[in-house]
Scaffold this motif. Sequence first.
Motif, PDB file in Angstrom:
ATOM      1  N   ALA A   1      -2.739  22.558   4.691  1.00 18.87           N
ATOM      2  CA  ALA A   1      -2.075  21.521   5.012  1.00 18.87           C
ATOM      3  C   ALA A   1      -1.938  20.693   3.670  1.00 18.87           C
ATOM      4  CB  ALA A   1      -3.707  21.006   5.150  1.00 18.87           C
ATOM      5  N   VAL A   2      -0.630  20.249   2.924  1.00 22.02           N
ATOM      6  CA  VAL A   2      -0.284  19.270   2.548  1.00 22.02           C
ATOM      7  C   VAL A   2       0.588  17.670   2.507  1.00 22.02           C
ATOM      8  CG1 VAL A   2       1.154  21.494   1.757  1.00 22.02           C
ATOM      9  CG2 VAL A   2       2.134  19.879   2.835  1.00 22.02           C
ATOM     10  N   ILE A   3      -0.361  17.092   1.462  1.00 23.10           N
ATOM     11  CA  ILE A   3       0.011  15.812   1.947  1.00 23.10           C
ATOM     12  C   ILE A   3       1.865  15.076   1.325  1.00 23.10           C
ATOM     13  CG2 ILE A   3      -0.242  13.365   0.506  1.00 23.10           C
ATOM     14  CD1 ILE A   3      -2.661  14.744  -0.190  1.00 23.10           C
TER      15      ILE A   3
ATOM     16  N   PHE B   1       0.839  -0.937   0.032  1.00 21.77           N
ATOM     17  CA  PHE B   1      -0.600  -0.001  -0.345  1.00 21.77           C
ATOM     18  C   PHE B   1       0.833   1.200   0.194  1.00 21.77           C
ATOM     19  CE2 PHE B   1      -2.713  -2.798   1.891  1.00 21.77           C
ATOM     20  CZ  PHE B   1      -3.719  -3.266   0.959  1.00 21.77           C
ATOM     21  N   ALA B   2       0.559   2.378  -0.444  1.00 28.53           N
ATOM     22  CA  ALA B   2       1.254   3.087  -1.184  1.00 28.53           C
ATOM     23  C   ALA B   2       0.519   4.755   0.110  1.00 28.53           C
ATOM     24  CB  ALA B   2       1.112   3.867  -1.988  1.00 28.53           C
ATOM     25  N   PHE B   3       0.988   4.898   1.247  1.00 29.50           N
ATOM     26  CA  PHE B   3       0.800   5.705   2.517  1.00 29.50           C
ATOM     27  C   PHE B   3       0.676   7.345   2.067  1.00 29.50           C
ATOM     28  CE2 PHE B   3       0.161   1.216   4.946  1.00 29.50           C
ATOM     29  CZ  PHE B   3      -1.037   1.944   5.065  1.00 29.50           C
ATOM     30  N   GLY B   4       0.361   8.083   2.487  1.00 25.41           N
ATOM     31  CA  GLY B   4       0.502   9.413   2.509  1.00 25.41           C
ATOM     32  C   GLY B   4       0.260   9.892   3.633  1.00 25.41           C
ATOM     33  N   THR B   5       0.403  11.672   4.592  1.00 26.03           N
ATOM     34  CA  THR B   5       0.056  11.696   5.255  1.00 26.03           C
ATOM     35  C   THR B   5       0.378  13.745   5.123  1.00 26.03           C
ATOM     36  OG1 THR B   5      -0.062  12.217   7.813  1.00 26.03           O
ATOM     37  CG2 THR B   5       2.313  12.400   6.585  1.00 26.03           C
ATOM     38  N   VAL B   6      -1.208  13.973   6.226  1.00 25.03           N
ATOM     39  CA  VAL B   6      -1.039  15.690   5.981  1.00 25.03           C
ATOM     40  C   VAL B   6      -0.684  15.667   7.147  1.00 25.03           C
ATOM     41  CG1 VAL B   6      -3.291  17.227   5.738  1.00 25.03           C
ATOM     42  CG2 VAL B   6      -3.462  14.941   4.879  1.00 25.03           C
ATOM     43  N   ILE B   7      -0.407  17.006   6.457  1.00 17.79           N
ATOM     44  CA  ILE B   7       0.555  17.428   7.573  1.00 17.79           C
ATOM     45  C   ILE B   7      -0.248  19.270   7.280  1.00 17.79           C
ATOM     46  CG2 ILE B   7       3.166  18.484   8.876  1.00 17.79           C
ATOM     47  CD1 ILE B   7       4.037  15.576   7.917  1.00 17.79           C
TER      48      ILE B   7
ATOM     49  N   ILE C   1      -4.809   7.445   2.574  1.00 22.15           N
ATOM     50  CA  ILE C   1      -3.927   8.348   3.421  1.00 22.15           C
ATOM     51  C   ILE C   1      -4.888   8.488   4.592  1.00 22.15           C
ATOM     52  CG2 ILE C   1      -3.635  11.431   3.429  1.00 22.15           C
ATOM     53  CD1 ILE C   1      -3.185  11.022   0.597  1.00 22.15           C
ATOM     54  N   PRO C   2      -4.617   8.096   5.733  1.00 18.41           N
ATOM     55  CA  PRO C   2      -5.983   7.608   7.063  1.00 18.41           C
ATOM     56  C   PRO C   2      -6.253   9.625   7.576  1.00 18.41           C
ATOM     57  CG  PRO C   2      -3.639   6.425   7.331  1.00 18.41           C
ATOM     58  CD  PRO C   2      -3.160   7.554   5.402  1.00 18.41           C
ATOM     59  N   ASN C   3      -5.535  10.424   7.579  1.00 18.80           N
ATOM     60  CA  ASN C   3      -5.796  11.681   8.046  1.00 18.80           C
ATOM     61  C   ASN C   3      -5.865  12.749   7.137  1.00 18.80           C
ATOM     62  OD1 ASN C   3      -3.100  12.235   7.586  1.00 18.80           O
ATOM     63  ND2 ASN C   3      -2.895  13.463   8.668  1.00 18.80           N
ATOM     64  N   GLU C   4      -6.666  11.778   6.234  1.00 16.70           N
ATOM     65  CA  GLU C   4      -6.826  13.034   5.028  1.00 16.70           C
ATOM     66  C   GLU C   4      -8.106  14.534   5.692  1.00 16.70           C
ATOM     67  OE1 GLU C   4      -8.236  12.139   0.230  1.00 16.70           O
ATOM     68  OE2 GLU C   4      -7.976  11.089   1.360  1.00 16.70           O
ATOM     69  N   SER C   5      -9.207  13.521   6.690  1.00 18.38           N
ATOM     70  CA  SER C   5     -10.444  14.486   6.533  1.00 18.38           C
ATOM     71  C   SER C   5      -9.378  15.505   7.133  1.00 18.38           C
ATOM     72  CB  SER C   5     -11.043  14.317   7.875  1.00 18.38           C
ATOM     73  OG  SER C   5     -10.552  13.479   8.910  1.00 18.38           O
ATOM     74  N   ILE C   6      -8.301  16.009   7.371  1.00 15.38           N
ATOM     75  CA  ILE C   6      -8.102  17.711   8.144  1.00 15.38           C
ATOM     76  C   ILE C   6      -8.208  18.116   6.355  1.00 15.38           C
ATOM     77  CG2 ILE C   6      -6.032  19.028   8.070  1.00 15.38           C
ATOM     78  CD1 ILE C   6      -4.908  16.082   9.711  1.00 15.38           C
ATOM     79  N   LEU C   7      -7.934  17.538   5.618  1.00 12.57           N
ATOM     80  CA  LEU C   7      -7.770  18.796   3.695  1.00 12.57           C
ATOM     81  C   LEU C   7      -9.948  19.073   4.015  1.00 12.57           C
ATOM     82  CD1 LEU C   7      -6.609  16.727   1.335  1.00 12.57           C
ATOM     83  CD2 LEU C   7      -5.256  18.306   2.911  1.00 12.57           C
ATOM     84  N   ILE C   8     -10.842  18.792   4.450  1.00 13.85           N
ATOM     85  CA  ILE C   8     -12.373  20.031   4.063  1.00 13.85           C
ATOM     86  C   ILE C   8     -11.822  21.028   4.833  1.00 13.85           C
ATOM     87  CG2 ILE C   8     -14.397  19.529   5.408  1.00 13.85           C
ATOM     88  CD1 ILE C   8     -13.642  15.946   5.622  1.00 13.85           C
ATOM     89  N   LYS C   9     -10.904  21.129   5.987  1.00 16.21           N
ATOM     90  CA  LYS C   9     -11.339  23.027   6.514  1.00 16.21           C
ATOM     91  C   LYS C   9     -10.581  23.666   5.835  1.00 16.21           C
ATOM     92  CE  LYS C   9      -7.702  22.406  10.180  1.00 16.21           C
ATOM     93  NZ  LYS C   9      -7.489  22.069  11.804  1.00 16.21           N
ATOM     94  N   TYR C  10      -9.619  22.715   4.946  1.00 17.47           N
ATOM     95  CA  TYR C  10      -8.688  23.734   4.157  1.00 17.47           C
ATOM     96  C   TYR C  10      -9.600  23.936   2.770  1.00 17.47           C
ATOM     97  CZ  TYR C  10      -5.026  23.501   7.571  1.00 17.47           C
ATOM     98  OH  TYR C  10      -4.373  23.513   8.798  1.00 17.47           O
ATOM     99  N   LYS C  11     -10.360  23.635   2.336  1.00 19.15           N
ATOM    100  CA  LYS C  11     -11.399  24.258   1.250  1.00 19.15           C
ATOM    101  C   LYS C  11     -10.547  25.052   0.320  1.00 19.15           C
ATOM    102  CE  LYS C  11     -15.119  25.347   3.876  1.00 19.15           C
ATOM    103  NZ  LYS C  11     -15.438  26.630   4.728  1.00 19.15           N
ATOM    104  N   LEU C  12      -9.340  23.909   0.125  1.00 20.76           N
ATOM    105  CA  LEU C  12      -8.898  23.318  -1.148  1.00 20.76           C
ATOM    106  C   LEU C  12      -9.625  23.120  -2.346  1.00 20.76           C
ATOM    107  CD1 LEU C  12      -5.772  22.317   0.516  1.00 20.76           C
ATOM    108  CD2 LEU C  12      -6.288  24.786  -0.375  1.00 20.76           C
TER     109      LEU C  12
END
Length: 132
Positions: free
Chosen positions: A72-74, A48-54, A108-119
């Motif tokens: 937030a970026v991946i 599996f190819a994993f990524g994380t949002v920071i 990307i397990p923490n992908e939900s973080i991206l929602i608040k940035y509305k990119l």
Amino acid sequence: MKRIITIMTVILVSAIGFGQTDSIRGNQFELKGKIINEISLTPHCGYFAFGTVIEFEIIEFSDLNYKLDSIAVIFTCPEFYEDGFFEVGNTYTITVADENQADFGWTIPNESILIKYKLDDKLWVIKADKKE
């Protein structure tokens, strides 16, 4: 002999001219920022190819249309960065693109973080350097 030299010149010029294409997909942006929240690192990439949002507090960002103070970026396969690379409060210079650079998807397990940035598009890290 002239004909051979002419043909070789045309082939060489064509190979150089058409062979030089930008390998980065999408639009690129430069970001300078500080990590603002704890980092949730993923398992190592493999089957599996994993990524994380920071998330970063923006110091400088080349996308002048972006108005928030943080973003937030991946980071894909974050284990490829040296031990201790990701530290809250440290400053980083990052090149991001608004298109996935891989021909496959990422887990990307923490992908939900991206929602608040509305990119409009997710921002994928291409290169990152830690400033000491």
